[in-house]
Scaffold this active site. Sequence first.
Site, mmCIF file in Angstrom:
data_model
loop_
_atom_site.group_PDB
_atom_site.id
_atom_site.type_symbol
_atom_site.label_atom_id
_atom_site.label_comp_id
_atom_site.label_asym_id
_atom_site.label_seq_id
_atom_site.Cartn_x
_atom_site.Cartn_y
_atom_site.Cartn_z
ATOM 1 N N HIS A 1 -2.961 4.288 15.793
ATOM 2 C CA HIS A 1 -2.812 3.835 14.411
ATOM 3 C C HIS A 1 -3.810 2.716 14.119
ATOM 4 O O HIS A 1 -4.448 2.182 15.025
ATOM 5 C CB HIS A 1 -1.391 3.323 14.154
ATOM 6 C CG HIS A 1 -0.376 4.411 14.007
ATOM 7 N ND1 HIS A 1 0.218 5.021 15.101
ATOM 8 C CD2 HIS A 1 0.149 5.014 12.911
ATOM 9 C CE1 HIS A 1 1.070 5.946 14.679
ATOM 10 N NE2 HIS A 1 1.045 5.966 13.362
ATOM 11 N N LYS B 1 -0.988 -2.198 12.302
ATOM 12 C CA LYS B 1 0.374 -1.754 12.625
ATOM 13 C C LYS B 1 1.028 -2.732 13.598
ATOM 14 O O LYS B 1 0.412 -3.131 14.592
ATOM 15 C CB LYS B 1 0.361 -0.337 13.211
ATOM 16 C CG LYS B 1 1.761 0.247 13.387
ATOM 17 C CD LYS B 1 1.706 1.733 13.648
ATOM 18 C CE LYS B 1 3.086 2.329 13.833
ATOM 19 N NZ LYS B 1 3.932 2.160 12.641
ATOM 20 N N GLY C 1 7.087 4.624 15.459
ATOM 21 C CA GLY C 1 8.356 5.312 15.234
ATOM 22 C C GLY C 1 8.212 6.814 15.391
ATOM 23 O O GLY C 1 9.119 7.491 15.888
ATOM 24 N N THR C 2 7.064 7.338 14.979
ATOM 25 C CA THR C 2 6.830 8.779 15.118
ATOM 26 C C THR C 2 6.726 9.175 16.589
ATOM 27 O O THR C 2 7.276 10.196 17.018
ATOM 28 C CB THR C 2 5.546 9.175 14.379
ATOM 29 O OG1 THR C 2 5.684 8.852 12.996
ATOM 30 C CG2 THR C 2 5.264 10.662 14.525
ATOM 31 N N ARG D 1 0.823 -1.210 0.000
ATOM 32 C CA ARG D 1 0.000 0.000 0.000
ATOM 33 C C ARG D 1 0.860 1.264 0.000
ATOM 34 O O ARG D 1 0.621 2.195 -0.772
ATOM 35 C CB ARG D 1 -0.927 -0.016 1.214
ATOM 36 C CG ARG D 1 -1.814 1.205 1.337
ATOM 37 C CD ARG D 1 -2.965 0.994 2.280
ATOM 38 N NE ARG D 1 -2.545 0.353 3.517
ATOM 39 C CZ ARG D 1 -3.404 0.056 4.508
ATOM 40 N NH1 ARG D 1 -4.683 0.344 4.382
ATOM 41 N NH2 ARG D 1 -2.960 -0.522 5.612
ATOM 42 N N THR E 1 11.279 3.243 6.990
ATOM 43 C CA THR E 1 10.997 2.010 7.718
ATOM 44 C C THR E 1 10.986 2.271 9.220
ATOM 45 O O THR E 1 11.868 2.952 9.743
ATOM 46 C CB THR E 1 12.066 0.945 7.395
ATOM 47 O OG1 THR E 1 12.095 0.734 5.981
ATOM 48 C CG2 THR E 1 11.770 -0.364 8.095
ATOM 49 N N THR E 2 9.997 1.729 9.928
ATOM 50 C CA THR E 2 9.947 1.869 11.378
ATOM 51 C C THR E 2 10.332 0.543 12.036
ATOM 52 O O THR E 2 10.375 -0.499 11.394
ATOM 53 C CB THR E 2 8.551 2.302 11.852
ATOM 54 O OG1 THR E 2 7.583 1.323 11.437
ATOM 55 C CG2 THR E 2 8.176 3.648 11.265
#
Length: 265
Positions: free
Chosen positions: A154, A158, A164-165, A11, A98-99
């Site tokens: 989220h 996930k 990560g944010t 996606r 990438t997280t």
Amino acid sequence: MKIGIVGCAGRMGRMLMNAVLEAPGCQLAGGTDRPGSDQAGQDLGTLLGRAPLGLTVGQDAKALFAACDAIIDFTAPAATVAHAALAAELGKILVVGTTGLTKEDEAVLAQAARKTTIIYAPNFSVGVNLLMALTERAAAILGDDYDIEIVEMHHRRKVDAPSGTALGLGRSAAKGRGVALDQVWCKSRDGHTGARPKGEIGFATLRGGDVVGDHTVMFAAEEERVELTHKAASRAVFAKGAVRAARWAGSAKPGLYSMRDVLGL
């Protein structure tokens, strides 16, 4: 600029390809997906619901890197580490969203960045990166009389938590206070936890539905509370930011940069 997308059939990969196709001065040079992908060999244009582009979903990452000026990677930690080595070997720009990367993974990126330009950020939204800058500034001004809590939500699919944010916001807050995040964070609470330690930076993780990404940083004191919030309505903001980062990297010297460098924050 010729840009390739690894993980192109997912996606986010499709969002990134559309962003490249719509960005002035950029050319989609190809895309790869994981081994065994059902989309392998499919035309990229057809995959996107567009007219055929004459490019197909490949599985040879090295060939893709060789054909591009820059590669955008929003895949998985193990794949990203391998891609960083390829970027260093071939001298190609790598943009990493990438997280879930470990400190060891991040060290690999830093080592690769000695030979090429790498931009690594937990979030490529312009608004989120502004939020990080504001969080650092607010933490410095308010001090530890204000308790910091970071709340994120989220979608149900996930796989990493906190996001990560959220961790990036925590690092911004810790930097504003002049401390290391891993010395003061509390990633979760359960049971009889006792009083909240002064200076702690707490995290709360919510999952559900199709939420793209909501983040709030709370500064709570005895008589007031300050809240900074960002809500993403579409993943397109991340894709557009990543393409912007790739274009910026075209004139940057080798090194490891963040989206805040791209935005001059």
